[in-house]
Design a protein around this motif. Sequence first.
Motif, PDB file in Angstrom:
ATOM      1  N   LYS A 163     -76.017  21.404 -26.867  1.00 17.19           N
ATOM      2  CA  LYS A 163     -75.123  20.257 -26.996  1.00 17.19           C
ATOM      3  C   LYS A 163     -75.632  19.066 -26.198  1.00 17.19           C
ATOM      4  O   LYS A 163     -75.508  17.916 -26.628  1.00 17.19           O
ATOM      5  CB  LYS A 163     -73.716  20.634 -26.538  1.00 17.19           C
ATOM      6  CG  LYS A 163     -72.701  19.513 -26.751  1.00 17.19           C
ATOM      7  CD  LYS A 163     -71.301  19.946 -26.376  1.00 17.19           C
ATOM      8  CE  LYS A 163     -70.313  18.820 -26.646  1.00 17.19           C
ATOM      9  NZ  LYS A 163     -68.926  19.198 -26.295  1.00 17.19           N
ATOM     10  N   TRP A 166     -78.293  17.468 -28.172  1.00 15.37           N
ATOM     11  CA  TRP A 166     -77.689  16.739 -29.285  1.00 15.37           C
ATOM     12  C   TRP A 166     -77.127  15.400 -28.807  1.00 15.37           C
ATOM     13  O   TRP A 166     -77.305  14.365 -29.465  1.00 15.37           O
ATOM     14  CB  TRP A 166     -76.595  17.582 -29.920  1.00 15.37           C
ATOM     15  CG  TRP A 166     -75.811  16.856 -30.975  1.00 15.37           C
ATOM     16  CD1 TRP A 166     -74.543  16.388 -30.886  1.00 15.37           C
ATOM     17  CD2 TRP A 166     -76.271  16.495 -32.278  1.00 15.37           C
ATOM     18  NE1 TRP A 166     -74.168  15.764 -32.039  1.00 15.37           N
ATOM     19  CE2 TRP A 166     -75.215  15.816 -32.924  1.00 15.37           C
ATOM     20  CE3 TRP A 166     -77.466  16.681 -32.971  1.00 15.37           C
ATOM     21  CZ2 TRP A 166     -75.319  15.325 -34.220  1.00 15.37           C
ATOM     22  CZ3 TRP A 166     -77.568  16.191 -34.270  1.00 15.37           C
ATOM     23  CH2 TRP A 166     -76.509  15.524 -34.883  1.00 15.37           C
ATOM     24  N   GLU A 167     -76.470  15.403 -27.655  1.00 16.85           N
ATOM     25  CA  GLU A 167     -75.908  14.161 -27.123  1.00 16.85           C
ATOM     26  C   GLU A 167     -77.011  13.176 -26.743  1.00 16.85           C
ATOM     27  O   GLU A 167     -76.854  11.954 -26.913  1.00 16.85           O
ATOM     28  CB  GLU A 167     -75.023  14.474 -25.919  1.00 16.85           C
ATOM     29  CG  GLU A 167     -73.739  15.208 -26.295  1.00 16.85           C
ATOM     30  CD  GLU A 167     -72.913  15.592 -25.087  1.00 16.85           C
ATOM     31  OE1 GLU A 167     -73.401  15.395 -23.948  1.00 16.85           O
ATOM     32  OE2 GLU A 167     -71.789  16.090 -25.269  1.00 16.85           O
ATOM     33  N   ARG A 181     -78.484  19.163 -36.693  1.00 18.35           N
ATOM     34  CA  ARG A 181     -77.122  19.698 -36.606  1.00 18.35           C
ATOM     35  C   ARG A 181     -76.828  20.527 -37.850  1.00 18.35           C
ATOM     36  O   ARG A 181     -77.117  20.121 -38.973  1.00 18.35           O
ATOM     37  CB  ARG A 181     -76.119  18.559 -36.488  1.00 18.35           C
ATOM     38  CG  ARG A 181     -74.677  19.016 -36.335  1.00 18.35           C
ATOM     39  CD  ARG A 181     -73.771  17.824 -36.049  1.00 18.35           C
ATOM     40  NE  ARG A 181     -72.384  18.233 -35.965  1.00 18.35           N
ATOM     41  CZ  ARG A 181     -71.547  18.275 -36.994  1.00 18.35           C
ATOM     42  NH1 ARG A 181     -71.980  17.916 -38.194  1.00 18.35           N
ATOM     43  NH2 ARG A 181     -70.296  18.660 -36.843  1.00 18.35           N
ATOM     44  N   TYR A 212     -78.645  22.986 -33.949  1.00 19.97           N
ATOM     45  CA  TYR A 212     -77.455  22.884 -33.101  1.00 19.97           C
ATOM     46  C   TYR A 212     -76.233  23.105 -33.975  1.00 19.97           C
ATOM     47  O   TYR A 212     -76.056  22.449 -35.000  1.00 19.97           O
ATOM     48  CB  TYR A 212     -77.385  21.507 -32.439  1.00 19.97           C
ATOM     49  CG  TYR A 212     -76.056  21.224 -31.793  1.00 19.97           C
ATOM     50  CD1 TYR A 212     -75.579  22.015 -30.755  1.00 19.97           C
ATOM     51  CD2 TYR A 212     -75.264  20.159 -32.230  1.00 19.97           C
ATOM     52  CE1 TYR A 212     -74.355  21.761 -30.165  1.00 19.97           C
ATOM     53  CE2 TYR A 212     -74.042  19.898 -31.644  1.00 19.97           C
ATOM     54  CZ  TYR A 212     -73.590  20.701 -30.617  1.00 19.97           C
ATOM     55  OH  TYR A 212     -72.372  20.452 -30.036  1.00 19.97           O
ATOM     56  N   TRP A 213     -75.401  24.046 -33.551  1.00 16.07           N
ATOM     57  CA  TRP A 213     -74.189  24.378 -34.305  1.00 16.07           C
ATOM     58  C   TRP A 213     -72.968  24.138 -33.440  1.00 16.07           C
ATOM     59  O   TRP A 213     -72.894  24.591 -32.301  1.00 16.07           O
ATOM     60  CB  TRP A 213     -74.248  25.844 -34.750  1.00 16.07           C
ATOM     61  CG  TRP A 213     -72.994  26.317 -35.438  1.00 16.07           C
ATOM     62  CD1 TRP A 213     -72.535  25.942 -36.653  1.00 16.07           C
ATOM     63  CD2 TRP A 213     -72.051  27.267 -34.931  1.00 16.07           C
ATOM     64  NE1 TRP A 213     -71.364  26.579 -36.960  1.00 16.07           N
ATOM     65  CE2 TRP A 213     -71.041  27.413 -35.910  1.00 16.07           C
ATOM     66  CE3 TRP A 213     -71.960  28.014 -33.755  1.00 16.07           C
ATOM     67  CZ2 TRP A 213     -69.954  28.269 -35.744  1.00 16.07           C
ATOM     68  CZ3 TRP A 213     -70.879  28.866 -33.595  1.00 16.07           C
ATOM     69  CH2 TRP A 213     -69.885  28.987 -34.578  1.00 16.07           C
ATOM     70  N   GLU A 214     -72.001  23.405 -33.986  1.00 13.47           N
ATOM     71  CA  GLU A 214     -70.761  23.140 -33.265  1.00 13.47           C
ATOM     72  C   GLU A 214     -69.922  24.410 -33.223  1.00 13.47           C
ATOM     73  O   GLU A 214     -69.620  24.992 -34.262  1.00 13.47           O
ATOM     74  CB  GLU A 214     -69.971  22.030 -33.977  1.00 13.47           C
ATOM     75  CG  GLU A 214     -70.600  20.658 -33.881  1.00 13.47           C
ATOM     76  CD  GLU A 214     -70.233  19.936 -32.606  1.00 13.47           C
ATOM     77  OE1 GLU A 214     -69.550  20.546 -31.755  1.00 13.47           O
ATOM     78  OE2 GLU A 214     -70.643  18.777 -32.459  1.00 13.47           O
ATOM     79  N   ARG A 215     -69.522  24.816 -32.044  1.00 14.05           N
ATOM     80  CA  ARG A 215     -68.730  26.038 -31.914  1.00 14.05           C
ATOM     81  C   ARG A 215     -67.356  25.904 -32.547  1.00 14.05           C
ATOM     82  O   ARG A 215     -66.736  26.890 -32.902  1.00 14.05           O
ATOM     83  CB  ARG A 215     -68.569  26.408 -30.437  1.00 14.05           C
ATOM     84  CG  ARG A 215     -69.873  26.781 -29.764  1.00 14.05           C
ATOM     85  CD  ARG A 215     -69.634  27.175 -28.313  1.00 14.05           C
ATOM     86  NE  ARG A 215     -70.895  27.482 -27.655  1.00 14.05           N
ATOM     87  CZ  ARG A 215     -71.513  28.651 -27.739  1.00 14.05           C
ATOM     88  NH1 ARG A 215     -70.972  29.617 -28.456  1.00 14.05           N
ATOM     89  NH2 ARG A 215     -72.662  28.857 -27.130  1.00 14.05           N
ATOM     90  N   THR A 216     -66.880  24.669 -32.676  1.00 12.29           N
ATOM     91  CA  THR A 216     -65.546  24.469 -33.250  1.00 12.29           C
ATOM     92  C   THR A 216     -65.561  24.578 -34.764  1.00 12.29           C
ATOM     93  O   THR A 216     -64.514  24.623 -35.394  1.00 12.29           O
ATOM     94  CB  THR A 216     -65.010  23.081 -32.868  1.00 12.29           C
ATOM     95  OG1 THR A 216     -65.943  22.084 -33.281  1.00 12.29           O
ATOM     96  CG2 THR A 216     -64.801  22.994 -31.364  1.00 12.29           C
ATOM     97  N   GLU A 217     -66.769  24.589 -35.360  1.00  7.65           N
ATOM     98  CA  GLU A 217     -66.864  24.678 -36.811  1.00  7.65           C
ATOM     99  C   GLU A 217     -66.476  26.075 -37.263  1.00  7.65           C
ATOM    100  O   GLU A 217     -66.976  27.082 -36.767  1.00  7.65           O
ATOM    101  CB  GLU A 217     -68.285  24.351 -37.274  1.00  7.65           C
ATOM    102  CG  GLU A 217     -68.394  24.254 -38.785  1.00  7.65           C
ATOM    103  CD  GLU A 217     -69.815  23.919 -39.203  1.00  7.65           C
ATOM    104  OE1 GLU A 217     -70.703  24.066 -38.347  1.00  7.65           O
ATOM    105  OE2 GLU A 217     -70.015  23.531 -40.349  1.00  7.65           O
TER     106      GLU A 217
END
Length: 256
Positions: A21, A24-25, A210, A248-253
């Motif tokens: 993350k 990614w930022e 992403r 990079y994978w968003e955990r909220t997805e």
Amino acid sequence: MEKRQEILVEAGGAILMPNMKLLWEIQVLDMHRRVLEERLKDQTVPAELKNLKNSIDLAQEELKETREEYGRLKMEMRLFDQEDVQMREQIACIERELREGLPPGARDHVTLQRVRTLKENLQRLEERSASLTAVMERIHRRIEEQALCLIRHKEKYRRLQATYQLNVENIRKTLAQIPLARQRLIDAVDSGLWKRYVQLRTRFQDPVGRVAKGICHGCGMPVPFNDLKRLKMNDGMVHCANCGRLLYWERTERRC
């Protein structure tokens, strides 16, 4: 295909995934910086200011010409007024002579010739003066309209210029803040992961892809099931099997 590298950090017996993350930022910051720099170079707003300035110059020239035309007509009206006064004085002089008792023959000659001619000329002069007055009124209204239009153009120019200058100032302030924010993120990233990111920067402007709905948005290709599983399980550093970017994978997805 480059050999995949994994960076595993031991923390209290647990295996943690490198903090993608943060990378990614950092990438988002870099992209934002490039966008802002392009906006500073963008000449769209300055071109609009230039076009508006040209419109102001043209409006000023038109207003100047209209005022000059009005001035010429005003001078012509003064000449009409002077001629009107002269004719009326001549008529008054002749009528005074008539009242003083000129001989009948002379009286008839003066009345029929001079007075009639002067009164006819005076009538034509009054008609021309009335026509000229109407023209001057129209031109005066045009002057008022042109002056109002010019004022509006100038007000719009000042507003647009102020907005543009404010936008430029805000962009520069934001750009000045990005390096510090970026360095803070870099300091928090694992050194090995950062090294890999820097290596990939030689190949990609955006080394981190992403993952959304099972797609690497760096190249637009589907991510294999096993790689998706590794991402969800925080199983080390995962590269895109197609383009080689770090994934990079968003955990909220909820769904890939």
